[in-house]
Design a protein around this motif. Sequence first.
Motif, PDB file in Angstrom:
ATOM      1  N   ASN A 247       0.794  -1.227   0.000  1.00  0.00           N
ATOM      2  CA  ASN A 247       0.000   0.000   0.000  1.00  0.00           C
ATOM      3  C   ASN A 247       0.825   1.275   0.000  1.00  0.00           C
ATOM      4  O   ASN A 247       0.504   2.216  -0.719  1.00  0.00           O
ATOM      5  CB  ASN A 247      -0.945   0.010   1.207  1.00  0.00           C
ATOM      6  N   CYS A 248       1.905   1.309   0.791  1.00  0.00           N
ATOM      7  CA  CYS A 248       2.660   2.564   0.901  1.00  0.00           C
ATOM      8  C   CYS A 248       4.098   2.466   0.407  1.00  0.00           C
ATOM      9  O   CYS A 248       4.764   3.495   0.248  1.00  0.00           O
ATOM     10  CB  CYS A 248       2.646   3.065   2.351  1.00  0.00           C
ATOM     11  N   GLY A 249       4.601   1.254   0.178  1.00  0.00           N
ATOM     12  CA  GLY A 249       5.959   1.094  -0.321  1.00  0.00           C
ATOM     13  C   GLY A 249       7.034   1.062   0.741  1.00  0.00           C
ATOM     14  O   GLY A 249       8.221   0.914   0.423  1.00  0.00           O
ATOM     15  N   LYS A 250       6.657   1.181   1.994  1.00  0.00           N
ATOM     16  CA  LYS A 250       7.641   1.131   3.077  1.00  0.00           C
ATOM     17  C   LYS A 250       8.186  -0.287   3.234  1.00  0.00           C
ATOM     18  O   LYS A 250       7.458  -1.259   3.079  1.00  0.00           O
ATOM     19  CB  LYS A 250       6.997   1.603   4.387  1.00  0.00           C
ATOM     20  N   THR A 251       9.459  -0.406   3.566  1.00  0.00           N
ATOM     21  CA  THR A 251      10.062  -1.729   3.774  1.00  0.00           C
ATOM     22  C   THR A 251       9.382  -2.448   4.927  1.00  0.00           C
ATOM     23  O   THR A 251       9.242  -1.897   6.021  1.00  0.00           O
ATOM     24  CB  THR A 251      11.570  -1.595   4.069  1.00  0.00           C
ATOM     25  N   THR A 252       8.936  -3.658   4.677  1.00  0.00           N
ATOM     26  CA  THR A 252       8.299  -4.458   5.718  1.00  0.00           C
ATOM     27  C   THR A 252       8.448  -5.932   5.382  1.00  0.00           C
ATOM     28  O   THR A 252       8.462  -6.316   4.201  1.00  0.00           O
ATOM     29  CB  THR A 252       6.805  -4.124   5.872  1.00  0.00           C
ATOM     30  N   ALA A 253       8.557  -6.754   6.398  1.00  0.00           N
ATOM     31  CA  ALA A 253       8.683  -8.197   6.194  1.00  0.00           C
ATOM     32  C   ALA A 253       7.365  -8.918   6.432  1.00  0.00           C
ATOM     33  O   ALA A 253       7.291 -10.137   6.318  1.00  0.00           O
ATOM     34  CB  ALA A 253       9.754  -8.765   7.132  1.00  0.00           C
ATOM     35  N   LYS A 254       6.324  -8.175   6.726  1.00  0.00           N
ATOM     36  CA  LYS A 254       5.063  -8.802   7.116  1.00  0.00           C
ATOM     37  C   LYS A 254       4.227  -9.198   5.899  1.00  0.00           C
ATOM     38  O   LYS A 254       3.837  -8.365   5.097  1.00  0.00           O
ATOM     39  CB  LYS A 254       4.252  -7.853   8.001  1.00  0.00           C
ATOM     40  N   MET A 255       3.946 -10.480   5.797  1.00  0.00           N
ATOM     41  CA  MET A 255       3.126 -11.027   4.720  1.00  0.00           C
ATOM     42  C   MET A 255       1.779 -11.447   5.289  1.00  0.00           C
ATOM     43  O   MET A 255       1.714 -12.109   6.328  1.00  0.00           O
ATOM     44  CB  MET A 255       3.830 -12.231   4.101  1.00  0.00           C
ATOM     45  N   ILE A 256       0.688 -11.063   4.603  1.00  0.00           N
ATOM     46  CA  ILE A 256      -0.641 -11.418   5.074  1.00  0.00           C
ATOM     47  C   ILE A 256      -1.518 -11.871   3.907  1.00  0.00           C
ATOM     48  O   ILE A 256      -1.126 -11.795   2.751  1.00  0.00           O
ATOM     49  CB  ILE A 256      -1.326 -10.239   5.813  1.00  0.00           C
ATOM     50  N   ASN A 257      -2.723 -12.327   4.240  1.00  0.00           N
ATOM     51  CA  ASN A 257      -3.780 -12.561   3.260  1.00  0.00           C
ATOM     52  C   ASN A 257      -4.792 -11.434   3.396  1.00  0.00           C
ATOM     53  O   ASN A 257      -5.107 -11.005   4.505  1.00  0.00           O
ATOM     54  CB  ASN A 257      -4.499 -13.885   3.512  1.00  0.00           C
ATOM     55  N   CYS A 258      -5.322 -10.972   2.289  1.00  0.00           N
ATOM     56  CA  CYS A 258      -6.345  -9.938   2.334  1.00  0.00           C
ATOM     57  C   CYS A 258      -7.518 -10.421   3.190  1.00  0.00           C
ATOM     58  O   CYS A 258      -7.946 -11.579   3.091  1.00  0.00           O
ATOM     59  CB  CYS A 258      -6.819  -9.598   0.926  1.00  0.00           C
ATOM     60  N   ALA A 259      -8.052  -9.524   4.019  1.00  0.00           N
ATOM     61  CA  ALA A 259      -9.150  -9.888   4.920  1.00  0.00           C
ATOM     62  C   ALA A 259     -10.446 -10.184   4.177  1.00  0.00           C
ATOM     63  O   ALA A 259     -11.369 -10.774   4.748  1.00  0.00           O
ATOM     64  CB  ALA A 259      -9.375  -8.769   5.943  1.00  0.00           C
ATOM     65  N   GLU A 265      -5.847 -12.247  -1.398  1.00  0.00           N
ATOM     66  CA  GLU A 265      -4.548 -12.012  -2.018  1.00  0.00           C
ATOM     67  C   GLU A 265      -3.427 -12.102  -0.988  1.00  0.00           C
ATOM     68  O   GLU A 265      -3.535 -11.608   0.125  1.00  0.00           O
ATOM     69  CB  GLU A 265      -4.545 -10.623  -2.663  1.00  0.00           C
ATOM     70  N   HIS A 266      -2.313 -12.764  -1.362  1.00  0.00           N
ATOM     71  CA  HIS A 266      -1.109 -12.756  -0.542  1.00  0.00           C
ATOM     72  C   HIS A 266      -0.363 -11.463  -0.846  1.00  0.00           C
ATOM     73  O   HIS A 266      -0.059 -11.192  -2.017  1.00  0.00           O
ATOM     74  CB  HIS A 266      -0.193 -13.921  -0.905  1.00  0.00           C
ATOM     75  N   TYR A 294      -9.871  -8.382  11.283  1.00  0.00           N
ATOM     76  CA  TYR A 294      -8.413  -8.346  11.201  1.00  0.00           C
ATOM     77  C   TYR A 294      -7.828  -8.271  12.602  1.00  0.00           C
ATOM     78  O   TYR A 294      -8.104  -7.342  13.357  1.00  0.00           O
ATOM     79  CB  TYR A 294      -7.967  -7.133  10.382  1.00  0.00           C
ATOM     80  N   ASP A 295      -7.000  -9.267  12.959  1.00  0.00           N
ATOM     81  CA  ASP A 295      -6.426  -9.309  14.307  1.00  0.00           C
ATOM     82  C   ASP A 295      -4.948  -8.941  14.326  1.00  0.00           C
ATOM     83  O   ASP A 295      -4.271  -9.099  15.346  1.00  0.00           O
ATOM     84  CB  ASP A 295      -6.621 -10.690  14.936  1.00  0.00           C
ATOM     85  N   GLY A 296      -4.456  -8.463  13.182  1.00  0.00           N
ATOM     86  CA  GLY A 296      -3.051  -8.062  13.122  1.00  0.00           C
ATOM     87  C   GLY A 296      -2.138  -9.118  12.542  1.00  0.00           C
ATOM     88  O   GLY A 296      -0.981  -8.828  12.213  1.00  0.00           O
ATOM     89  N   THR A 297      -2.621 -10.359  12.422  1.00  0.00           N
ATOM     90  CA  THR A 297      -1.765 -11.426  11.901  1.00  0.00           C
ATOM     91  C   THR A 297      -1.927 -11.609  10.400  1.00  0.00           C
ATOM     92  O   THR A 297      -0.970 -11.921   9.699  1.00  0.00           O
ATOM     93  CB  THR A 297      -2.072 -12.776  12.580  1.00  0.00           C
TER      94      THR A 297
END
Length: 326
Positions: A247-259, A265-266, A294-297
């Motif tokens: 969404n914003c392009g910031k570096t992040t390692a968090k992978m989720i599935n769309c709620a 989507e992964h 969405y619980d944050g995971t």
Amino acid sequence: MAKYQTLLYYCYATIANAEQFAADHLKFCKSLNLVGRIIVADEGLNGTVSGTAEACKAYMDAIYADGRFNSTEFKIDDVDEPSFIKMHCRYKSEIVHSGLRDPNIIDPKKRTGIHLEPKEFMEMKDREDVVILDVRSNYEHSLGKFKNAITLDIENFRDFPAMINQLAQYKDKKILTYCTGGIKCEKASALLLHEGFPEVYQLHGGIIKYGKEAGGKDFEGQCYVFDNRVAVEVNSVNPVIISKCYNCGKTTAKMINCANPECNEHFTQCDDCGDVMDGCCSDACKEHPRKRPYDGTGYYVKVPQQVNLNKKAKVEFLEELRPVSC
């Protein structure tokens, strides 16, 4: 000391009456109070199971006691809690969906690329006459991959055969394939050999084993896994994060599935955008009436869906929100 373990494994072996084997195997796993997902096919087993250390040992002992599966290699992770909620064991046409079902062309029990142990792979991967090939899907290598690896624009492994022509430019190189646990490389390397690539290798045990035995050197980012951990650390030598927030392009390692379960989507999403988007990839998904809490995971168990009989190609996708793969 962790109370639980998670086992990742596969084995190509002929299973007679595989459908009945799957039903019996499910009962056996439940008797051990294991949770996880196992695919059974005529060509073998592919699974990830989780439970107490005692239950996992009993499971491994039983697999090895069956002479058909002596070549199975378990990747074992100590975990603080089971990596699944339920136990599933299902019969399917392949243990990893590739569409390559002609044993005269592809049979991992007869011919695959040369297996490289992690330290052999590490020593060989930077040579000038070598190409490292990631055979995983987009959402997997977007989270993490080997430095300088070639990645393919595929949504599923069944798209791999269509990419062979794009790889023809590397026929004069040694091809080193890799995936999460090794299972996809068995068929990918076999297909490359069949298509005339003269020197094909594969990382034995995949990224997971490489992390355990070679420290994960030069694997950039995290490794996507098919359970509620979503991603695991691999590199303890020179780790970096390479994935960006969708969404914003910031570096992040968090992978989720769309709620939104109809999207599912992964994608990678930072915590800030997760809060703003409520775990969704878009405003449309955020407003969808079936959106999951969405619980944050970003991990969700199976949600019942209406099956459109005119779209049979989607049935297998809807069967599991997270398919088993190694």
